[in-house]
Design an enzyme around this catalytic site. Structure first.
Site, PDB file in Angstrom:
ATOM      1  N   HIS A  10      -2.344  -3.738   7.415  1.00 34.13           N
ATOM      2  CA  HIS A  10      -2.733  -4.321   5.979  1.00 34.13           C
ATOM      3  C   HIS A  10      -2.287  -6.017   6.388  1.00 34.13           C
ATOM      4  O   HIS A  10      -1.062  -6.067   6.571  1.00 34.13           O
ATOM      5  CB  HIS A  10      -1.983  -4.122   4.770  1.00 34.13           C
ATOM      6  CG  HIS A  10      -2.531  -2.550   4.352  1.00 34.13           C
ATOM      7  ND1 HIS A  10      -3.788  -2.459   3.814  1.00 34.13           N
ATOM      8  CD2 HIS A  10      -1.957  -1.410   4.416  1.00 34.13           C
ATOM      9  CE1 HIS A  10      -3.829  -0.914   3.865  1.00 34.13           C
ATOM     10  NE2 HIS A  10      -2.858  -0.505   4.159  1.00 34.13           N
ATOM     11  N   CYS A  63       0.946  -1.256   0.050  1.00 36.58           N
ATOM     12  CA  CYS A  63       0.152  -0.049  -0.214  1.00 36.58           C
ATOM     13  C   CYS A  63       0.805   1.189   0.010  1.00 36.58           C
ATOM     14  O   CYS A  63       1.956   1.296   0.452  1.00 36.58           O
ATOM     15  CB  CYS A  63      -0.915   0.065   1.065  1.00 36.58           C
ATOM     16  SG  CYS A  63      -2.180   1.589   1.255  1.00 36.58           S
ATOM     17  N   HIS A  83      -8.910 -16.345  -4.795  1.00 36.57           N
ATOM     18  CA  HIS A  83     -10.299 -15.610  -4.717  1.00 36.57           C
ATOM     19  C   HIS A  83     -10.423 -14.955  -6.037  1.00 36.57           C
ATOM     20  O   HIS A  83     -11.654 -14.551  -6.099  1.00 36.57           O
ATOM     21  CB  HIS A  83     -10.356 -14.656  -3.309  1.00 36.57           C
ATOM     22  CG  HIS A  83     -10.411 -15.196  -2.210  1.00 36.57           C
ATOM     23  ND1 HIS A  83     -11.263 -16.116  -1.750  1.00 36.57           N
ATOM     24  CD2 HIS A  83      -9.634 -14.988  -1.066  1.00 36.57           C
ATOM     25  CE1 HIS A  83     -10.895 -16.522  -0.462  1.00 36.57           C
ATOM     26  NE2 HIS A  83      -9.853 -15.758   0.019  1.00 36.57           N
ATOM     27  N   CYS A  90       0.262   3.835   1.689  1.00 36.34           N
ATOM     28  CA  CYS A  90       0.712   4.485   2.897  1.00 36.34           C
ATOM     29  C   CYS A  90       1.699   3.856   3.710  1.00 36.34           C
ATOM     30  O   CYS A  90       2.281   4.726   4.394  1.00 36.34           O
ATOM     31  CB  CYS A  90      -0.573   4.252   3.579  1.00 36.34           C
ATOM     32  SG  CYS A  90      -0.815   2.358   4.342  1.00 36.34           S
TER      33      CYS A  90
END
Length: 1122
Positions: free
Chosen positions: A704, A696, A833, A698
């Site tokens: 995370h 990320c 997924h 950030c």
């Protein structure tokens, strides 16, 4: 006793009790009081002292003895009946009164309620009326404000019209406008800068001799480009000013006054130039310098004695210089064959307009300032244009001119010209090509502008300045009339004749030496790494992961690489047109990136016998490398140990090998055929540090769960335990877009598989996708993602997710081909997924599904088993193979009746169409009370997974190895208590399938200790290292009730498709020890039955031999007589 007495007694007994009057009943609502009359007279009568008439009581007492008891009883009964009747009557009266009061109160309450409702309605109506009035008032205020604004606009417009009218109707003697203070100051600075004495600092170029080129090219004085900065010691230069319209009737940028004619201004400016220009080399007034990498020195020579260099053109060769048949002079510029540099315009260059008549890229042409043409189109006729030589040339410039002239005539560079310090390599081919099309300058300008934009976004890249341009030396005509040539697409274009030459060649020569030294250091480093690879190969030392130093600038330089073509080391591509598809462009760029990685990174596998031409994998023809590899018996000698029953016709990648030209692997040193690589046929491990860059923006990994530390910690654990030294380190690669599209849609592949720079080459319509599907969302941490937890990094995530898919592909193909026994892929982000067009749950591309598809397509693998023991259901993998009978998908996951992410994976989901029965979901229920543990997973493998897998008999086993079911994960991301040791035993069971061809790919798992322990256990199992046995308590424990219910339901559903699971339905509640004992007894019983049957057959055979008639005895041989 006579009748009168009786009658008196009867009559006297009647009024003994007095009932209250009816009027008093209305005042007593509930109770009734009955009391005797004259209660105080009784003692007096009983005393006998008083006189008067006797009371009824006295009479009754007096008659007691005389009255018959029967009659007295009847009297009492009659009195009781009378009392009861009176009480019943009073009750009726009371109930009637109560009903009356109740009705009255009810009516009163209804009246009050209606009154209250009416008040509420009135208040609501008043409130609505107030709101309507307020809205109406607000609307009126808004309309009034709009009218006021329109009135102000009309007044302003009228005022401007009046001012314009005044200006139009002004007298001729008055000034038309008054300049502002800023304009006056800017004009004053400009004039002062012109009046200063210039010093030599660069060439003074201008536009060719053409009437339109001597116009005012600036609409204002502040359109000049800002100065550039660069390292000291580099020659100064100028940037291209902003183009502006000009009038061909104006001669100079300064406004003419009425008192000065044109001839006077021209003659005065010429005189000023002649007085102050002591040298043709001028220095930039602001003193800034520009890097020599962006400024290419230009030295163009003619082809015959009548033509010469452009350098230091005569200062007085202005528009008034006479034209001749051999010389068309442009002051401070160059014309003729120089603009006609052969070039091929790329498609993005053709988009720029070319208008030679209007000359939209005209420059400022002040006679006292140097003009930078930047390769503008020449406006004079090519056939009549030549270059004139400056009367004074320095020694170095004269030498350079002779060198270029020698090259153009077919000669070679000798002596001090071999260093090419003053002649850029990109200009050698230019000098040899000769004249080109008359549009060379304009196309070159467009190319340089785009190239400069790309250079500002990338770092300095060392490009060799010699040995790259093919020198064409045959059949060159030494005249100014030459055929139009084409600049090969691969030739890197740089700043051409627009840049002034440096004051001395030392600066450019120093840059060339630095670039060559940098290349030498990189080559030396590569050789040292290759030599270290050979030395550490025999010592079984752990291999460090391959780093990609060039990947950090890869995405930023892709636009420049697209402009430069395929690179300077490749052959020019003929017939390249702008009709190339987007997919081909992206794949070509990926090939270039992979080629760079092959040059800079260490070779992992040493497979001798490879030719020097096989340096990088050709992703467009994935089977070519393996076709050649398997045709060579010598490098594949160790592969004969394990024969894979698979067709190896086409393989999508090429084995890496050291070239014979490497100093560490001379051609004469070849390993003998009978000396195989010691650990070739072993467990393979793939890992790449580029996957760490998917994080990320950030920068906070604590918020995370899916972060780079997952695979980094796993890799470190394998190194610390020494398991990595026993494995074969496989180098990964980035998967191609075509490979990803075997499972995902084109829109999904382009969206998450391309970076912002190479996405510019993609058709915008392909990136639109469904309108309802949003692309990114802003996360609470400040970064971006596709949902609340799946982060996305615009610069590095696309390459990281493609690297994860490519790493698993490389490992799986080597295992399927028989090069490796099994493998473990340490990759991220996960993928099970990811659906066809949806990214979710930290997943973007379904690595396992893509690998299974490509194994079937490229290696003709018949059947693939996918086991997914991640605690979350692999909805993407199930979707990809739901109708495919050649892929069996078995998932063990937490389901909780659809209340656990992602909510899919019910036991009833068994497949569709021809794939019915090939989708098995062991969906645990019951939450975490109690949590599922080792006993439940081992029981599921014993009763469901392994029986179905053995009956399916796969060729390759792929495992989505998610370790979030290991103890240590909280309930939202796990909640179960499976030990890491258990997953090692599950891996050992899977190794009994498909001849041991098992590949594990890391999926979920976010507790670092848990995933490191589980990965260590699985790799130990793959290496056939002795595993730590399970605890006795685990073997004696029985599965919990929820697990038994889950397995019973799964067996009930799957028994319709797999008959092998039916026999395990009765023993689901037994412990592992009991199940093993039962299986042992069953096996012993079967063995005893088999022995008995064999003994009976033998006895029957012996009896048959006894009862059969003996054959006739043969006569004995007679012994010879002595």
């Amino acid at each position: 006793m006579n009748s009168p007495n009786e009658s008196d007694g009867m009559s006297g007994r009647e009024p003994s009790l007095e009932i209250l009057p009816r009027t008093s009943l209305h005042s007593i609502p509930v109770t009734v009081e009955v009391k005797p009359v004259l209660p105080r007279a009784m003692p007096s009568s009983m005393g006998g002292g008083g006189g008067g008439s006797p009371s009824p009581v006295e009479l009754r007492g007096a008659l007691v003895g005389s009255v018959d008891p029967t009659l007295r009883e009847q009297l009492l009964q009659q009195e009781l009946l009378a009392l009861k009747q009176q009480q019943q009557l009073q009750k009726q009266l009371l109930f009637a009164e109560f009903q009356k009061q109740h009705d009255h109160l009810t009516r009163q309450h209804e009246v009050q309620l209606q009154k209250h409702l009416k008040q509420q309605q009135e208040m609501l109506a008043a409130k609505q009326q107030q709101e309507m009035l307020a809205a109406k008032r607000q609307q009126e205020l808004e309309q009034q404000r709009q009218r006021e604004q329109q009135r102000q606009e009309e007044l302003e417009k009228q005022r401007l019209e009046q001012q314009l009218l005044i200006l139009r109707n002004k007298e001729k003697s008055k000034e038309s406008a008054i300049a502002s203070t800023e304009v006056k100051l800017r004009l004053q600075e400009f004039l002062l800068s012109k009046s200063k004495e210039p010093t030599p600092g660069g060439l003074n170029h201008s536009l060719p001799q053409h009437p339109k080129c001597w116009g005012a090219h600036h609409a204002s004085l502040d359109q000049s480009s800002p100065p550039q900065s660069g390292p000291p010691g580099t020659p100064p230069s100028y940037k291209l000013p902003l183009p502006g319209p000009y009038d061909s009737r104006d001669d100079f940028p300064l406004r003419k006054t009425a008192s000065e004619p044109n001839l006077k201004v021209r003659s005065r400016l010429k005189q000023k130039v002649a007085e102050r220009r002591s040298s043709p080399l001028l220095r930039r007034k602001d003193g800034t310098v520009i890097s020599t990498f962006k400024k290419r020195a230009v030295e163009i020579t003619g082809a015959g004695p009548g033509a010469s260099s452009v350098c230091n053109s005569a200062p007085g060769s202005g528009p008034s210089s006479p034209n001749s048949s051999h010389s068309t002079i442009a002051e401070n510029g160059f014309t003729g064959s120089v603009p006609n540099i052969p070039t091929e315009m790329l498609p993005q260059h053709r988009a720029l307009p070319l208008d030679s008549s209007s000359n939209q890229f005209s420059l400022y042409t002040s006679p006292s300032l140097p003009n930078i043409s930047l390769g503008l189109q020449a406006t004079v006729t090519v056939t009549n244009s030549h270059l004139t030589a400056s009367p004074k040339l320095s020694t170095q410039q004269e030498a350079e001119r002779q060198a270029l002239q020698s090259l153009r005539q077919g000669g070679t560079l000798t002596g001090k010209f071999m260093s090419t310090s003053s002649i850029p390599g990109c200009l050698l081919g230019v000098a040899l090509e000769g004249d080109g099309s008359p549009h060379g300058h304009a196309s070159l300008l467009q190319h340089v502008l785009l190239l400069e934009q790309a250079r500002q976004q990338s770092t300095l890249i060392a490009v060799p300045l010699h040995g790259q341009s093919p020198l064409v030396t045959g059949e060159r005509v030494a005249t100014s009339m030459r055929t139009v040539g084409k600049l090969p697409r691969h030739r890197p274009l740089s700043r051409t004749q627009s840049s002034p030459l440096p004051q001395s060649p030392q600066a450019l020569q120093q840059l060339v030496m630095q670039q060559q030294h940098q290349q030498f250091l990189e080559k030396q480093k590569q050789q040292q790494l290759q030599l270290g690879k050979i030395l550490t190969k025999t010592g079984e030392l752990p291999r460090q992961p391959t780093t990609h130093p060039e990947e950090t600038e890869e995405e930023l330089t892709e636009q420049q690489e697209a402009l430069l073509g395929e690179g300077a080391l490749t052959m020019p591509r003929e017939g390249s047109t702008e009709s190339e598809s987007t997919q081909e462009d992206l794949e070509e760029e990926d090939e270039e990136e992979d080629g760079e990685e092959e040059e800079d990174c260490i070779q992992v596998k040493d497979e001798e016998g490879e030719s020097g031409a096989e340096e990088g994998p050709d992703l467009e023809e994935p089977g070519a490398g393996y076709k050649k590899l398997f045709s060579d018996a010598q490098p594949l000698q160790p592969l004969q140990v394990y024969q894979a029953p698979l067709s190896l016709a086409t393989v999508p990648h090429q084995a890496l090998g050291r070239t014979q030209s490497s100093p560490a692997a001379p051609g004469g040193m070849k390993s003998p055929p009978d000396q195989p690589v010691k650990h070739l046929f072993t467990t393979g491990v793939v890992y790449d540090t580029f996957m760490l860059k998917h994080q990320c923006m950030c920068g906070n990994t604590h918020v995370h769960p899916e972060h780079a530390g997952r695979i980094q910690s796993t890799w470190s654990r394998l190194q610390e335990t020494g398991l990595l030294s026993k494995c074969e380190r496989i180098r990964g690669r980035k998967a191609t877009l075509d490979e990803i599209q075997t499972v995902h849609s084109e829109y999904h592949t382009l969206l998450y598989g391309t970076s912002p720079l190479n996405r510019q080459k993609v058709d915008s319509k392909k990136l639109l996708g469904p309108i309802s599907q949003k692309m990114y969302a802003v996360l609470p941490c400040g970064g971006i993602g596709v949902d609340s937890d799946t982060v996305w990094n615009e610069m590095h995530s696309s390459s990281a997710v493609r690297m994860a898919v490519g790493c698993l592909l490389e490992l799986a193909f080597k295992v399927a081909a028989g090069e490796l026994k099994n493998g473990f892929a340490i990759i991220r982000p996960p993928g099970h997924h990811a659906e066809e067009s949806t990214a979710m749950g930290f997943c973007f591309f379904n690595s396992v599904a893509i690998t299974a598809k490509l194994l079937q397509q490229k290696l003709n693998v018949g059947k693939v088993l996918i086991v997914d023991w991640d605690i979350h259901h692999g909805n993407g993998t199930q979707q990809a193979f739901y109708n495919d009978p050649s892929v069996l998908y078995i998932s063990l996951h937490r389901y909780d009746n659809g209340n656990f992410f992602p909510g899919s994976g019910a036991p009833e989901e068994v497949g569709g169409g021809p794939g019915v029965g090939y989708n098995v979901n062991v969906a645990w229920i019951g939450g975490v009370d109690p949590p599922i543990g080792d006993v439940e997973y081992l029981t599921a493998f014993r009763t469901v997974v392994m029986p179905i897998a053995h009956e399916f008999s796969p060729d390759v086993v792929l495992v989505s190895a998610g370790f979030d079911a290991v103890e240590g994960h909280l309930s939202p991301l796990g909640g179960y208590s499976v030990t890491a040791r258990c997953f090692g035993h599950l891996t050992r069971q899977l190794m009994t399938l498909a001849g041991g061809r098992v590949v594990l790919a890391l999926e979920g798992g976010h507790d670092l200790t848990a995933i490191c322990d589980a990965s260590e256990a699985c790799v130990s199992a793959l290496l056939s290292v002795e595993l730590q046995p399970l605890d006795e308590a685990v073997l004696q424990q029985k599965p919990n009730i929820n697990a038994v219910a889950t397995l019973e339901k799964v067996i009930e559903i799957q028994s319709k498709h797999w008959s092998c699971v039916q026999k395990f339905a009765a023993g689901l509640g037994r412990s592992l020890r009991e199940a093993q004992a039962g299986e042992t007894e069953e096996a012993e019983t079967v063995s005893a039955m088999a022995l008995l049957s064999v003994g009976a057959e033998q006895a029957q055979a012996a009896a048959a031999r006894e009862h059969s008639p003996r054959p006739a005895e043969e006569p004995m041989e007679q012994e010879p007589a002595l």
